[in-house]
Write an enzyme that holds these catalytic residues in place. Structure first.
Site, mmCIF file in Angstrom:
data_model
loop_
_atom_site.group_PDB
_atom_site.id
_atom_site.type_symbol
_atom_site.label_atom_id
_atom_site.label_comp_id
_atom_site.label_asym_id
_atom_site.label_seq_id
_atom_site.Cartn_x
_atom_site.Cartn_y
_atom_site.Cartn_z
ATOM 1 N N ARG A 57 5.469 6.111 14.445
ATOM 2 C CA ARG A 57 5.309 6.639 13.087
ATOM 3 C C ARG A 57 4.705 8.029 13.106
ATOM 4 O O ARG A 57 3.802 8.311 13.895
ATOM 5 C CB ARG A 57 4.403 5.735 12.266
ATOM 6 N N ASP A 60 0.574 4.941 1.999
ATOM 7 C CA ASP A 60 -0.185 5.372 3.177
ATOM 8 C C ASP A 60 -1.304 6.346 2.835
ATOM 9 O O ASP A 60 -1.091 7.366 2.166
ATOM 10 C CB ASP A 60 0.740 5.992 4.223
ATOM 11 N N HIS A 104 0.827 -1.210 0.000
ATOM 12 C CA HIS A 104 0.000 0.000 0.000
ATOM 13 C C HIS A 104 0.856 1.252 0.000
ATOM 14 O O HIS A 104 2.067 1.210 0.220
ATOM 15 C CB HIS A 104 -0.906 0.013 1.237
ATOM 16 N N HIS A 129 4.668 0.172 0.233
ATOM 17 C CA HIS A 129 5.419 -0.612 1.210
ATOM 18 C C HIS A 129 4.557 -1.736 1.763
ATOM 19 O O HIS A 129 3.327 -1.722 1.623
ATOM 20 C CB HIS A 129 6.000 0.266 2.319
HETATM 21 C C1 OGA Z 1 3.089 2.014 8.363
HETATM 22 C C2 OGA Z 1 3.299 0.642 7.937
HETATM 23 C C3 OGA Z 1 4.961 -1.018 8.134
HETATM 24 C C4 OGA Z 1 5.727 -1.778 9.153
HETATM 25 O O1 OGA Z 1 3.466 2.344 9.511
HETATM 26 O O2 OGA Z 1 2.552 2.795 7.565
HETATM 27 O O3 OGA Z 1 2.781 0.241 6.932
HETATM 28 O O4 OGA Z 1 6.679 -2.457 8.756
HETATM 29 N N1 OGA Z 1 4.143 -0.058 8.699
HETATM 30 O O5 OGA Z 1 5.393 -1.718 10.346
HETATM 31 MN MN MN Z 2 1.833 1.980 5.852
#
Ligand code: OGA
Ligand code: MN
Length: 299
Positions: A280, A111, A109, A264
């Site tokens: 994050r 974000d 995806h 990602h």
């Molecule tokens: C995010 C996500 C990925 C991870 O925080 O947007 O997709 O590896 N995390 O935790």
């Molecule tokens: Mn993400």
């Protein structure tokens, strides 16, 4: 010039995406004089890795704000109570309750592509990482677009796709009892949105695919079968190894990625009894630009 801006080095990690930045302590001066070089590298490489950083929530917010104003996620329960700009990605439980979002991003995806103004950049800072597994993969949607034929590119350039957060719940989260469904109030905040299927990066001018398996439901104007076949083709094409950097986390890592040009995926191959705990932040983005808008032709 400060010694920092002299010492900073940017080393590419693959042929298509990612670079490691060395010689900067982000807690000390949140990028300071080095920031222009960091920003250039961010636009050029889409994913930047900084090792051995130690950032408090406030320091992480300060670094993140160098990239633009921050936004908060629709899932408020995973925000850090003392600092709501910080979203917790975690499998750690306290008194039986998860301390953050479990299973965040375990599908390819970009974000918040389901927002009218999708997230520009995301920063993820690792605090605790399991002894094996839990890597995150990043794929270059600019490299994926550029590898298509000119005929296919021309066809895609004029298309529009529908993105919807509830798609991820229907196709993925509903399988897991540890991820509660969206409330009616949350759903009301994330109605389906339309975006150009190819978007032009406002800073580099590069075009990138802007559809993803997590949140893209359909392509406007195609039959259901055509839409499914086209999206499946693009999804298979875009996750080829040549377009991917795979990040093996260590505590102290800070990774920033450009959601305008990447996907990602969090790999769920670790032992759920071992803590995986990250902070994050999200930099607010703009409305995606269509190729026709950039060249001045009518859409
Ligand atoms: C995010 C996500 C990925 C991870 O925080 O947007 O997709 O590896 N995390 O935790
Ligand atoms: Mn993400």
């Amino acid at each position: 010039m400060s010694p920092q801006s002299n010492d900073i080095t940017v080393t590419r990690l693959t042929g298509s995406i990612g670079a490691e930045v060395r010689g900067v302590d982000l807690a000390r001066d949140d990028g300071g004089d080095a920031f222009a070089a960091i920003h250039r590298a961010f636009v050029d490489h889409s994913v930047l890795v900084f090792r051995e950083q130690s950032l408090t929530p406030d320091a992480l917010v300060a670094v993140s704000e160098r990239f633009g104003p921050l936004e908060q996620h629709v899932l408020k329960q995973f925000a850090l109570p003392e600092n709501p700009d910080v979203f917790v990605v975690s499998n750690v439980k306290e008194k039986g309750k998860p301390k953050g979002a479990v299973r965040a991003g375990q599908y390819w995806h970009s974000d918040c592509s389901y927002m009218a103004r999708p997230t520009l950049a995301s920063l993820l800072h690792a605090l605790e990482i399991p002894s094996y597994g839990g890597d995150t993969m990043f794929a270059s949607m600019a490299a994926a677009y550029e590898a298509l034929s000119a005929t296919m590119q021309g066809f895609l350039d004029g298309l529009t796709a529908v993105h919807d957060y509830t798609h991820a719940y229907e196709t993925f989260f509903s399988k897991f009892p540890d991820r509660p469904p969206l409330t009616e109030e949350e759903k009301a905040k994330v109605p389906p949105v339309e975006h150009p299927l190819v978007r032009v990066h406002p800073e580099s001018g590069r075009k990138a695919l802007f559809v993803n398996p997590g949140f893209t439901r359909s392509v406007v104007g195609l039959s259901e079968a055509e839409s499914r076949a086209l999206l499946d083709f693009l999804f298979d094409h875009a996750r080829q190894p040549d377009f991917i950097y795979r990040h093996r986390w260590a505590p102290g890592d800070l990774v920033i990625w450009d959601n305008r040009a990447t996907w990602h995926l969090a790999i769920a191959d670790y032992d759920m009894d071992e803590p995986r705990h990250l902070y994050r932040t999200s930099v607010a983005g703009d409305r995606p630009i269509r190729p026709a808008e950039r060249t001045g032709r009518a859409a």
